[in-house]
Design a protein around this motif. Structure first.
Motif, short mmCIF file in Angstrom:
data_model
loop_
_atom_site.label_atom_id
_atom_site.label_comp_id
_atom_site.label_asym_id
_atom_site.label_seq_id
_atom_site.Cartn_x
_atom_site.Cartn_y
_atom_site.Cartn_z
N TRP A 68 1.67 3.79 -3.30
CA TRP A 68 1.38 5.36 -3.24
C TRP A 68 2.62 6.30 -3.52
N MET A 110 -7.30 7.51 2.38
CA MET A 110 -6.08 6.74 2.51
C MET A 110 -5.99 6.18 4.07
N TRP A 158 -9.99 6.72 -7.09
CA TRP A 158 -10.27 5.47 -6.26
C TRP A 158 -11.20 4.51 -6.94
N THR A 160 -3.66 1.86 -4.03
CA THR A 160 -3.24 3.33 -3.94
C THR A 160 -2.60 4.09 -4.91
N GLY A 187 -1.75 8.14 -5.50
CA GLY A 187 -0.57 8.67 -4.87
C GLY A 187 0.35 9.38 -5.92
N LEU A 241 0.79 -1.16 0.01
CA LEU A 241 0.11 -0.05 -0.02
C LEU A 241 0.75 1.15 0.11
N ASN A 294 -8.92 12.86 -0.21
CA ASN A 294 -7.86 11.72 -0.17
C ASN A 294 -7.06 11.36 1.03
#
Length: 437
Positions: free
Chosen positions: A110, A191, A389, A149, A153, A106, A187
């Motif tokens: 990102w 996250m 997303w 992600t 990112g 993750l 965001n």
């Protein structure tokens, strides 16, 4: 409920999900006939759109192939194995291994999706040999799930594009800074939710597994042992086993990298590949060892080479026929200023199944969402992040991005997609709640 649901999803995908190449052929036919039925296109026109787009991902396919083999070569170095050993000393139990892989991927995705995609798969493969009793399928699924992600990112195409002067929406919306998108409050909230929900979901899925499927990965020797003394080697063999040649080449790569950074160059996929190639040369004992690692890594690249052109053809039909725009417009027509970010999320998730490239999908949806934001007086940065997303969420059941991971792991898509579907549902609910409330 965890156990019956997990077993149901795993069984469903194991029994009915075909090979990714069969799936891409079915999607091709579906889009072909939908273009005729819903957009009034002729069969000849759809064939022309398909053939016209078929070769548009060739350079990207080569990038994915190189990042796979170069990343695999780095993973076969003594330094990386020591790093994995250190992680394994922390993640001594299956549950800790699952959470470690999920969180690591993750975070790395990102920062940069290419690096994270490869690192997560390699970490999962190596940890499977060191942590007793961990289910290998779930470990790989947890690594791939971290890919969600990437678009939100530092390497996300849509947020970076709308912040770049000269982008195709600048005249319509102006420039939007990443402080409003990637580093915006919406965001950040999503996250945080994903960083909590996804690893915990991966950990809970262990309860649905009666008999873990394990994999014993042999420890790979990065140094090819010499069976003859240096005195007996031929001149060509001395070059192949020369540390000096490998290190000088790596030094040249480091010099180029330093010059690139000094000139203001940013992180991108080509730079990640460049770093991996010369890092592999530096960390291997010699050129021969590096080449042996590359040979070992090429066994799983056939899926990338043959499937990416078909996905490019699908994208060509979706874009040129107007089918992608019609789907996006449908969701916009039922939106309000408050619900547009959420419906942008839903529409992006659906269209992503047919256009699995974030940049290509943004080219279709971006103008429609920008116009809708202006007419509804919605906050466009939030609409963009809803799109972002949604685009990444359904990657969990779309084998396009999973191909490099599966090649490294040595698994089939059906082995992990049941777990990925469960992770997608749990994470999708969390993201939806943030977008709505």
């Amino acid at each position: 409920m965890i156990k019956p649901l997990t077993q149901a999803f795993v069984t469903l995908f194991d029994r009915y999900m075909p090979d990714p190449f069969v799936l891409v052929l079915l999607i091709t036919l579906l889009v072909f006939f939908c273009g005729i039925a819903f957009e009034g296109q002729t069969p000849l026109a759809m064939l022309d759109y398909w053939q016209g787009g078929f070769w548009n991902l060739l350079s990207f396919a080569m990038q994915m192939t190189l990042i796979l083999v170069a990343g695999f070569a780095v993973a076969k170095t003594p330094l990386f194995e020591r790093l994995v050993d250190r992680l394994a000393s922390i993640a001594k139990t299956p549950g800790r291994a699952i959470i470690t892989v999920s969180l690591s991927t993750l975070i790395i995705c990102w920062l940069n999706w290419g690096m994270g995609l490869v690192a997560g798969a390699i970490l999962a493969r190596q940890l499977s040999a060191r942590v007793e009793g961990v289910d290998y399928r779930l470990l790989v699924a947890s690594a791939y799930a971290g890919f969600i992600t990437f678009h939100a990112g530092l390497s996300g195409s849509a947020p970076l594009l709308i912040a770049t002067p000269g982008n195709f929406l600048e005249d319509q919306i102006g420039l939007i800074s990443t402080t409003e998108t990637i580093f915006g409050w919406l965001n950040i909230k999503i996250m945080i939710a994903v960083l909590i929900v996804m690893p915990l979901t991966c950990r809970l899925l262990m309860r649905g597994i009666d008999k873990p499927v394990t994999l014993n990965v042999e420890q790979t020797e990065a140094v090819i042992r010499e069976t003859r003394s240096a005195r007996d080697l031929r001149p060509a063999e001395r070059l192949e086993r020369s540390r000096t040649l490998a290190w000088i080449s790596a030094a040249l790569g480091a010099a180029c990298l330093s010059l690139y950074v000094a000139n203001g160059g940013g992180l991108n996929l080509n730079l990640v590949i460049f770093i991996l190639i010369f890092l592999g040369l530096a960390l291997h004992a010699n050129v021969q060892s590096f080449l042996k690692a590359l040979d070992d890594s090429t066994q799983g690249i056939s899926g990338i080479l043959i499937q990416f052109p078909f996905y490019a053809g699908i994208m060509g039909m979706m874009n040129s026929s107007g089918l992608g725009s019609s789907i996006a417009q449908f969701f916009v027509n039922i939106s309000s200023a408050d619900t547009l970010p959420f419906l942008s999320f839903l529409s992006a998730g659906f269209i992503n199944i047919f256009i699995p490239s974030g940049g290509g999908q943004w080219a279709v949806q971006g103008p429609i969402l920008a116009e809708a934001s202006q007419s509804l007086n919605a906050y466009f940065p939030d609409v963009v992040m809803g799109f972002v997303w949604g685009d990444t969420l359904t990657n969990l059941i779309q084998p396009f991005w999973a191909l490099p991971v599966l090649a490294i792991a040595g698994l089939k898509a059906r082995d992990i997609m049941g777990f990925c579907a469960m992770i997608m549902i749990a994470t999708g609910i969390a993201i939806s709640l943030v977008l709505l409330f």
